[in-house]
Design a protein around this motif. Sequence first.
Motif, mmCIF file in Angstrom:
data_model
loop_
_atom_site.group_PDB
_atom_site.id
_atom_site.type_symbol
_atom_site.label_atom_id
_atom_site.label_comp_id
_atom_site.label_asym_id
_atom_site.label_seq_id
_atom_site.Cartn_x
_atom_site.Cartn_y
_atom_site.Cartn_z
ATOM 1 N N UNK A 174 77.420 -8.805 -5.631
ATOM 2 C CA UNK A 174 78.104 -10.186 -6.031
ATOM 3 C C UNK A 174 76.594 -10.836 -5.811
ATOM 4 N N UNK B 232 75.119 -13.481 -3.138
ATOM 5 C CA UNK B 232 75.696 -14.086 -1.650
ATOM 6 C C UNK B 232 75.560 -15.642 -1.484
ATOM 7 N N UNK B 233 75.811 -16.266 -1.309
ATOM 8 C CA UNK B 233 75.886 -17.322 -0.526
ATOM 9 C C UNK B 233 75.218 -17.864 0.041
ATOM 10 N N UNK B 234 74.428 -16.672 0.670
ATOM 11 C CA UNK B 234 74.033 -17.452 2.238
ATOM 12 C C UNK B 234 72.453 -17.165 2.140
ATOM 13 N N UNK C 82 89.896 -17.264 -6.271
ATOM 14 C CA UNK C 82 89.700 -15.609 -6.172
ATOM 15 C C UNK C 82 90.891 -14.591 -5.901
ATOM 16 N N UNK C 83 91.217 -14.105 -6.744
ATOM 17 C CA UNK C 83 92.538 -13.178 -6.172
ATOM 18 C C UNK C 83 92.130 -12.124 -4.935
ATOM 19 N N UNK C 84 93.183 -12.210 -4.209
ATOM 20 C CA UNK C 84 92.801 -11.411 -2.720
ATOM 21 C C UNK C 84 93.447 -10.335 -2.646
ATOM 22 N N UNK C 85 93.572 -9.406 -2.134
ATOM 23 C CA UNK C 85 94.084 -8.202 -1.745
ATOM 24 C C UNK C 85 95.606 -8.395 -1.532
ATOM 25 N N UNK D 269 86.551 1.495 -0.090
ATOM 26 C CA UNK D 269 86.264 0.182 -1.709
ATOM 27 C C UNK D 269 85.220 0.409 -2.663
ATOM 28 N N UNK E 254 82.112 -1.471 -4.064
ATOM 29 C CA UNK E 254 81.876 -3.061 -4.300
ATOM 30 C C UNK E 254 81.277 -3.489 -5.453
ATOM 31 N N UNK E 255 80.990 -4.537 -5.893
ATOM 32 C CA UNK E 255 80.103 -4.713 -7.201
ATOM 33 C C UNK E 255 80.230 -6.002 -6.665
ATOM 34 N N UNK F 158 68.777 -15.874 2.273
ATOM 35 C CA UNK F 158 67.745 -15.038 2.341
ATOM 36 C C UNK F 158 67.112 -14.785 3.519
ATOM 37 N N UNK G 197 69.997 -12.925 8.217
ATOM 38 C CA UNK G 197 71.072 -14.387 7.427
ATOM 39 C C UNK G 197 71.236 -14.938 8.296
ATOM 40 N N UNK G 198 70.793 -16.111 6.853
ATOM 41 C CA UNK G 198 70.916 -17.602 7.706
ATOM 42 C C UNK G 198 71.519 -18.116 7.292
ATOM 43 N N UNK G 199 72.485 -19.419 7.515
ATOM 44 C CA UNK G 199 73.736 -19.889 7.230
ATOM 45 C C UNK G 199 73.413 -21.306 6.562
#
Lengths: 397, 370
Positions: A18, A20-22, A44-47, A13, A15-16, A24, A28-30
């Motif tokens: 958006x 990220x919350x991580x 949020x709406x999920x599939x 699909x 992808x828009x 950078x 990637x750093x958590x």
Amino acid sequence: MGTKSVELRSTGRARAPVPTRAVMADGVKLASLSCPAPLTTRDRILLGHGSGGKLSAELVRDIFLPAFGNPTLAQLNDQAVVSVNGSRLAITTDSFVVKPLFFPGGDIGSLAVHGTINDLAMGGAQPLFLSIAFILEEGLPMETLQRVVASLQRAANDAGVQIVTGDTKVVEKGKGDGLFINTTGIGVVQQELELSADRAQPGDKVILSGYVGDHGIAILAQREGLEFETTIESDSAALHTLVAYMLNTQYEGGAPLLARVARTGNSEVCTSGAIRCMRDPTRGGLSSTLNEIAEQSRVGIEIEEDKIPVRDDVRGACEMLGLDPLYVANEGKLVAIVAPDAADALVEIMRQHPLGKEARIIGAITDKSASLVTMRTTLGTTRIVDMLAGDQLPRIC
Amino acid sequence: MKFLDEYRDARIARTLAKEVAANTTRDWVLMEICGGQTHTIMRYGLDEILPKQIELVHGPGCPVCVTPLETIDKAIALALHPDVILVSYGDMLRVPGSNSDLFRAKAEGADVRVAYSPSEAVKIARANPDKKVVFLAIGFETTAPANAMAAWLAKRDGLKNLSLLVSHVLVPPAIRALLATPENRVQGFIAPGHVCTVMGYSEYEGLVRDFNVPIVVGGFEPVDLLEAVLMLVKQLERGEARVENQYVRSVTYQGNVRAQEVVREVFEIADQKWRGIGMIPNSGLRLSDAYADYDANRIFDLDLISADEPAECISAKVLQGLRKPTDCPAFAIRCTPENPLGAPMVSSEGACAAYYHYRRHAGSLTKIAV
């Protein structure tokens, strides 16, 4: 509510972008994480909200019903039946987002017509008029649209309904997925007919009109490039002539099928309220439909595993993919809940119709385990047939 | 359907259940290791047709369930990276990490794709040279060869944009850990047929010797499992402890040697944390140094995080066969497949999810006569 996303759409699909919350850096750093709390499904709406399972039901219960609630909507049938100047009108609406657009046994056009007609037919309505609204993605080949339109017209013609209004919107490339269709259908219902999912009573029989799982597996096989010895075809079909036959009604102008089918002397049993409700087990499959009926009628439903017909190739595909055919979509099957003394006769009647040749009784309504669907397995043991939370997912091994 | 119907045949199943009853003189606690086997037991209600003396407890063999929270958290963080395409087996998408899952990450814009086979990740990497493709490589010995092949292909073809986030677990060390606990109740094991199809069953001989416990390699259909139970009961009643193979149509003693070779080439044995159980020495696989360039743990800066299950969850006891899912006060009330508190509720093959889906009503059922 007739929103419908026919299948899991999990690959490829657009992808828009958006944020990220991580945090950078080079990689990637958590962010630091706290003790896990149960996840809510509401942010949020999920599939899975479009799968016809528990998440879909939650949307209806928590978002749509509180906002729009009224007695007609609250019945939660596939169609609404309303009275206008003494006539009983059935209305339904449905959106089609199936991928691929063309598949063995049908395409998004024929599916849209059949799906909408079936939602009307399950209320015992004679389908009359359809609207078709297109959401087209910029760049869609005109030839694709022409094929879909031709298929829509053919399916409507064959079913004896007219497409009387429509709409077209075009979205930017990447903002749609080729072509989506929304349809609304209007039909008329006989005065005395009351079909509703809250009318099942203990002792009633559950009738299924034929093989389950064909549509979902046809789509999945096409999408995933799975090949079998034979091509599995979607069962997409308009069920209104079968329903008319079951209800012993003859449409004005008559669908051509009816003339070819001989009636039995037993057909009268079905006109006097013996049929409590009908549903077409589309997304979420047979199990979701039965769970909805059990829930709305506050009864138990017990079905028998060895009575449920599944084609060998569909079973094989399900085994391979780790799916249960009871949860796979159908587009040309119906489930009827019927008074016990009328059930055998109704099955006989259904079997004379081309779309009901494999009709059979698969179980009964019980007064134990309210709102629960159970199944007697081939080994004689009993298990629950649950409603899925979201889509069935292929298992790892 | 050929090769399936005969293994689901009600008459054969009942005959086997009767034979188990005829051979059972006392109580036995048996554990099936694999989640697929648990699923079949619950789905067909095999425990209902077995004699009361046979207690089936459910092992830790659900790869999705035992994948550590931190692996899920890492996968989610990677997926949310705008340059990353995360490729996963389908049933990992709903597994909750500390505060999200991959479905939610997808809804937040992450590019998460479902694959039936790791080779699809290789294809996606080839087709998207400007993206970093990470394959979430989880599972037991069963999926290890195919996951290893993805890394092997990437290395052979010089693919620079594919890496694996590996969380692989091994069965024999887990059985050893279970047997070594003082609370262990399990007296016989049904070993996982698919794992043994790859690995053979020589590696179970040491367990039989060290713990004097019978192990039968079993298949996944009702007749397979009932036959495996019968083989275990016969050994136990005679005081024997051997490795036997019920799943002869798939499993050989030496297993799939070529598959083992590619696993040895790509992976090395390492300590591994199991969700719901904890660290088990030498119970996992990680990419070997030769494949460091394909190890998402090494090429992305993923901080070590540690997260624990909610205290109410009794999954550790369930996964060791000490408690049944229905013994848990949260079962089907605060812990459901939609909002799982712990590992065995997250995948349909987890023991708690299998009870939830098929047997919530079991309290009202009585054992039926065979």
